[in-house]
Design a protein around this motif. Structure first.
Motif, PDB file in Angstrom:
ATOM      1  N   TRP A  51       0.860  -1.188   0.000  1.00 39.74           N
ATOM      2  CA  TRP A  51       0.000   0.000   0.000  1.00 39.74           C
ATOM      3  C   TRP A  51       0.890   1.230   0.000  1.00 39.74           C
ATOM      4  O   TRP A  51       1.816   1.346   0.798  1.00 39.74           O
ATOM      5  N   PRO A  55      -4.736   3.162   4.317  1.00 43.17           N
ATOM      6  CA  PRO A  55      -5.974   2.689   3.682  1.00 43.17           C
ATOM      7  C   PRO A  55      -7.072   3.755   3.724  1.00 43.17           C
ATOM      8  O   PRO A  55      -7.952   3.766   2.870  1.00 43.17           O
ATOM      9  N   LEU A  58      -6.286   5.592   0.615  1.00 44.01           N
ATOM     10  CA  LEU A  58      -6.437   4.756  -0.589  1.00 44.01           C
ATOM     11  C   LEU A  58      -7.902   4.422  -0.864  1.00 44.01           C
ATOM     12  O   LEU A  58      -8.302   4.281  -2.013  1.00 44.01           O
ATOM     13  N   GLN A  59      -8.686   4.260   0.198  1.00 40.52           N
ATOM     14  CA  GLN A  59     -10.082   3.873   0.014  1.00 40.52           C
ATOM     15  C   GLN A  59     -10.965   5.033   0.463  1.00 40.52           C
ATOM     16  O   GLN A  59     -11.226   5.207   1.647  1.00 40.52           O
ATOM     17  N   LYS A  60     -11.452   5.763  -0.507  1.00 40.42           N
ATOM     18  CA  LYS A  60     -12.179   6.993  -0.209  1.00 40.42           C
ATOM     19  C   LYS A  60     -13.378   6.758   0.731  1.00 40.42           C
ATOM     20  O   LYS A  60     -13.592   7.501   1.686  1.00 40.42           O
ATOM     21  N   GLU A  61     -14.141   5.699   0.468  1.00 40.58           N
ATOM     22  CA  GLU A  61     -15.344   5.449   1.272  1.00 40.58           C
ATOM     23  C   GLU A  61     -14.961   5.213   2.733  1.00 40.58           C
ATOM     24  O   GLU A  61     -15.595   5.718   3.651  1.00 40.58           O
ATOM     25  N   LYS A  62     -13.912   4.395   2.915  1.00 38.59           N
ATOM     26  CA  LYS A  62     -13.489   4.100   4.278  1.00 38.59           C
ATOM     27  C   LYS A  62     -12.942   5.355   4.948  1.00 38.59           C
ATOM     28  O   LYS A  62     -13.175   5.602   6.129  1.00 38.59           O
TER      29      LYS A  62
ATOM     30  N   LEU B  49     -15.863  -1.215  -5.565  1.00 33.70           N
ATOM     31  CA  LEU B  49     -14.769  -0.480  -4.912  1.00 33.70           C
ATOM     32  C   LEU B  49     -13.405  -0.880  -5.467  1.00 33.70           C
ATOM     33  O   LEU B  49     -12.370  -0.377  -5.028  1.00 33.70           O
ATOM     34  N   TRP B  51     -12.202  -4.112  -5.465  1.00 30.36           N
ATOM     35  CA  TRP B  51     -11.615  -5.282  -4.806  1.00 30.36           C
ATOM     36  C   TRP B  51     -12.258  -6.535  -5.390  1.00 30.36           C
ATOM     37  O   TRP B  51     -13.478  -6.617  -5.478  1.00 30.36           O
ATOM     38  N   PRO B  55     -11.468  -8.196   1.738  1.00 31.33           N
ATOM     39  CA  PRO B  55     -10.145  -7.736   2.177  1.00 31.33           C
ATOM     40  C   PRO B  55      -9.427  -8.781   3.033  1.00 31.33           C
ATOM     41  O   PRO B  55      -8.199  -8.799   3.069  1.00 31.33           O
ATOM     42  N   PHE B 171     -18.992   0.004   2.722  1.00 30.12           N
ATOM     43  CA  PHE B 171     -17.801  -0.640   2.156  1.00 30.12           C
ATOM     44  C   PHE B 171     -17.475  -1.930   2.889  1.00 30.12           C
ATOM     45  O   PHE B 171     -16.412  -2.521   2.691  1.00 30.12           O
TER      46      PHE B 171
END
Lengths: 203, 203
Positions: A51, A55, A58-62, B49, B51, B55, B171
């Protein structure tokens, strides 16, 4: 009998580490456990996992969720909170000081002050000046501590510490170890301390 | 006055959804909240997303940790647990039944039984036979319920439901909504219910 130990792996740029840094000494004392402070750099661990950054970036939603969650969590724990204008902040100088002084009685206070600068005062914490400011405010010999912490020996120790984090399976912060048992996330601090107590009562 | 509602978004293949499915009716009743069951398919959300799967499969370190964490969490909550030999299990037929019957009084019992098959009995749950077995064991008209749930209308509703999950910023699972406030993860069930109570007392 020694008090059971909880190893506390954290990074000064990590928002959930902030909550645990503010909570751990009080919670551990209530559980009769001893905190072993293990500052490390999460960035190289993330890169070793493939990564490029947190995260939460990297993961907009999260990421979007995380900032709402932080507001609520800080309210729950009675902690002040301001979302940093830069995230995740690199914090090499404070991490070096924390590593070189992990067994000093003032380590908890130092870490809380650095976290407050990042997550409440929204200050850049990645330079020597901030470390000296904190140490001086605590009445400690700032210059001497800084010179010691930036020696090649402690630089190498920080690389080793961060490598160890990766080797032990750490993939985020905060992470707690009680013996070989790993607990990930501020949400697991109570479970880790309960496990500490259970181990102690078995002795 | 209506009881405040907690929307419960879950997937039958999700291990942390298992814990919440087993806990939510009792916890919500204690908090005076009403559960709105929102079964959906996490797989298409993950793919949207970027993936390819869970995860916990994509990130080996996180996956290894998750199975240890599940053992400890299930012990803490007093739930039986067996790591499924296949993960994450697809579960389209049970999800269709749950969606089409989300407002039936037996929805909680149905979901708990399907979760038990996956996470305790290690059974494949992705076929019509398993759904009929569960419905029959509950004394329900299995054949009629199955025919209704696999109609084109309900298939379309499941696609819509899953698309809605993504649009609302979900997510992972379980995810709870109280109004527009989103709470992610079994660890946040108590916080979501506390927020329900706070809303109710403001009315």
């Amino acid at each position: 009998m020694n008090a059971p130990a909880i190893e506390f792996w954290f990074d000064f740029g990590s928002n959930y580490s902030y909550i645990s840094v503010m909570r751990i000494e009080q919670e551990a004392a209530a559980a009769g456990a001893r905190v072993v402070w293990r500052p490390f750099l999460l960035g190289p661990v993330f890169r070793a996992l493939g990564w490029s950054t947190s995260p939460f970036v990297l993961q907009k939603e999260k990421g979007d969720y995380t900032w709402k969650d932080m507001q609520r969590q800080c309210r729950k724990y009675g902690l002040p909170w301001q979302r940093p204008s830069s995230f995740p902040r690199s914090a090499v100088p404070p991490t070096r000081i924390a590593l070189a002084n992990a067994e000093q009685p003032w380590i908890g206070e130092f870490c809380r002050r650095v976290m407050q600068l990042n997550f409440v005062d929204d200050r850049d914490i990645d330079h020597a000046g901030i470390v000296q400011e904190v140490l001086q405010a605590m009445g400690l010999p700032a210059q001497a501590l800084w010179e010691q912490a930036q020696s090649e020996a402690w630089r190498e120790r920080l690389r080793t510490q961060t490598g160890m984090a990766h080797q032990r399976g750490i993939f985020g912060a905060p992470t707690f170890f009680v013996g070989d048992e790993m607990f990930w996330g501020n949400d697991r601090l109570e479970d880790a301390l309960a496990y500490c107590r259970a181990l102690a009562s078995e002795r």
